[in-house]
Motif scaffolding. Structure first.
Motif, PDB file in Angstrom:
ATOM      1  N   ARG A 106       0.856  -1.179   0.000  1.00  0.00           N
ATOM      2  CA  ARG A 106       0.000   0.000   0.000  1.00  0.00           C
ATOM      3  C   ARG A 106       0.893   1.230   0.000  1.00  0.00           C
ATOM      4  N   MET A 137      -4.640  -8.880   7.708  1.00  0.00           N
ATOM      5  CA  MET A 137      -5.361  -7.616   7.885  1.00  0.00           C
ATOM      6  C   MET A 137      -6.258  -7.322   6.683  1.00  0.00           C
ATOM      7  N   ALA A 139      -8.228  -4.254   5.736  1.00  0.00           N
ATOM      8  CA  ALA A 139      -8.479  -2.854   6.134  1.00  0.00           C
ATOM      9  C   ALA A 139      -9.453  -2.224   5.145  1.00  0.00           C
ATOM     10  N   ALA A 199      -5.924   4.735   6.927  1.00  0.00           N
ATOM     11  CA  ALA A 199      -6.465   3.409   6.577  1.00  0.00           C
ATOM     12  C   ALA A 199      -5.915   2.285   7.462  1.00  0.00           C
ATOM     13  N   TYR A 200      -5.556   2.624   8.705  1.00  0.00           N
ATOM     14  CA  TYR A 200      -5.222   1.573   9.679  1.00  0.00           C
ATOM     15  C   TYR A 200      -6.492   1.205  10.444  1.00  0.00           C
ATOM     16  N   ILE A 201      -6.581  -0.080  10.763  1.00  0.00           N
ATOM     17  CA  ILE A 201      -7.765  -0.562  11.470  1.00  0.00           C
ATOM     18  C   ILE A 201      -7.712  -0.095  12.928  1.00  0.00           C
ATOM     19  N   GLY A 206      -2.096  -2.323  14.828  1.00  0.00           N
ATOM     20  CA  GLY A 206      -0.964  -1.588  14.264  1.00  0.00           C
ATOM     21  C   GLY A 206      -0.594  -2.176  12.919  1.00  0.00           C
ATOM     22  N   ASP A 207       0.683  -2.156  12.592  1.00  0.00           N
ATOM     23  CA  ASP A 207       1.139  -2.622  11.280  1.00  0.00           C
ATOM     24  C   ASP A 207       1.646  -4.061  11.385  1.00  0.00           C
ATOM     25  N   ALA A 208       0.880  -4.977  10.845  1.00  0.00           N
ATOM     26  CA  ALA A 208       1.200  -6.409  11.001  1.00  0.00           C
ATOM     27  C   ALA A 208       2.533  -6.775  10.358  1.00  0.00           C
ATOM     28  N   GLY A 209       2.857  -6.150   9.216  1.00  0.00           N
ATOM     29  CA  GLY A 209       4.128  -6.435   8.543  1.00  0.00           C
ATOM     30  C   GLY A 209       5.306  -5.950   9.382  1.00  0.00           C
TER      31      GLY A 209
HETATM   32  N1  URA Z   1      -2.217  -3.120   7.379  1.00  0.00           N
HETATM   33  C1  URA Z   1      -1.838  -3.354   8.649  1.00  0.00           C
HETATM   34  O1  URA Z   1      -0.821  -4.005   8.906  1.00  0.00           O
HETATM   35  N2  URA Z   1      -2.596  -2.849   9.630  1.00  0.00           N
HETATM   36  C2  URA Z   1      -3.703  -2.135   9.410  1.00  0.00           C
HETATM   37  O2  URA Z   1      -4.353  -1.706  10.377  1.00  0.00           O
HETATM   38  C3  URA Z   1      -4.086  -1.911   8.077  1.00  0.00           C
HETATM   39  C4  URA Z   1      -3.323  -2.430   7.081  1.00  0.00           C
END
Ligand code: URA
Ligand code: PRP
Length: 217
Positions: A106, A137, A139, A199-201, A206-209
């Motif tokens: 993204r 995720m 989102a 656009a984060y949930i 947070g950021d899963a990656g």
């Molecule tokens: N990707 C993520 O890792 N977390 C989100 O909240 C949205 C997209």
């Protein structure tokens, strides 16, 4: 699209979810990836109940035993990179499955203007397969919808199961629009109410990656 929320009833899945979300435990990357993998194991068990089974004669050291085993040709497809640990968990359970990969990222920006780039795809032929599209995720839903369209270049699966850890309401709505029939099932471990302006949930995790592998440049 049918929706199955495995977090709606009390089970150990919610304990894994608590560790994934908690700022005090999610910084342990091994534990974070391990929890994605453990949720995948539980979800894969539920998905396995939807497969087609036939009885096979299994030779034990002592006799022959009739055992129902599934006949589906399973392909587990994921989106690099946050999907990797979750994907591994599905392969633990479906040990004979083929794997499919695709890269999507993204381009960070405002929620209503997120651009998604797909640059790499490696997949077996998907015609007639039972395709498990797994990504932790959901989102905006853009990555999964575009990923599925790209995977279709490798053939048309007979069945589609979409498996996520956390899904936003907005992402679910987008997939419902993309998959209006009830032949597709979305499996989730939690449904969260909103997205923030990037656009984060929310509340999300947070950021899963980044939590799995470190912050990317
Ligand atoms: N990707 C993520 O890792 N977390 C989100 O909240 C949205 C997209
Ligand atoms: C995450 C996740 C999804 C995507 C979901 O990946 O793995 O693919 O975000 O967002 P969407 O529903 O709004 O499309 P991310 O883009 O953070 O990339 P990463 O795996 O490289 O960290």
């Amino acid at each position: 699209m049918k929706i199955v929320d495995l977090g709606a009833s009390s089970s150990v899945i919610n304990c894994f979810m608590a560790q994934l979300r908690d700022v005090n435990t999610q910084t342990n990357r091994t534990l974070f990836r391990g929890n994605l993998r453990r949720i995948a194991h539980a979800m894969a068990y539920e998905v396995s109940r939807m497969l087609d089974y036939s009885v096979k004669n299994i030779q034990t050291p002592l006799a022959v035993k009739e055992v129902p085993t599934y006949d589906d040709r399973i392909v587990v497809g994921t989106v690099l990179r946050a999907g990797l640990a979750f994907h591994e968990g599905f392969l633990d359970v479906f040990d004979g499955a083929d794997a499919a990969f695709l890269s999507a990222y993204r381009e960070e920006g405002k929620a209503d203007d997120i651009k998604i780039h797909i640059e790499y795809i490696a997949a077996p032929h998907l015609d007639g397969s039972t395709f498990l599209l797994v990504d932790p995720m959901l989102a905006t839903g853009g990555s999964l919808e575009l990923a599925y369209q790209a995977f279709l270049s490798k053939g048309k699966p007979a069945k589609l199961h979409i498996c996520c850890v956390i899904a936003s309401r907005q992402g679910i709505e987008r997939l419902q629009h993309a998959f209006p029939g009830d032949d597709v099932t979305l499996w989730v471990a939690a449904i969260d109410p909103q997205l923030n302006d990037r656009a984060y949930i929310v509340p999300g995790l947070g950021d899963a990656g980044d939590l799995s592998f470190g912050e990317k440049q």
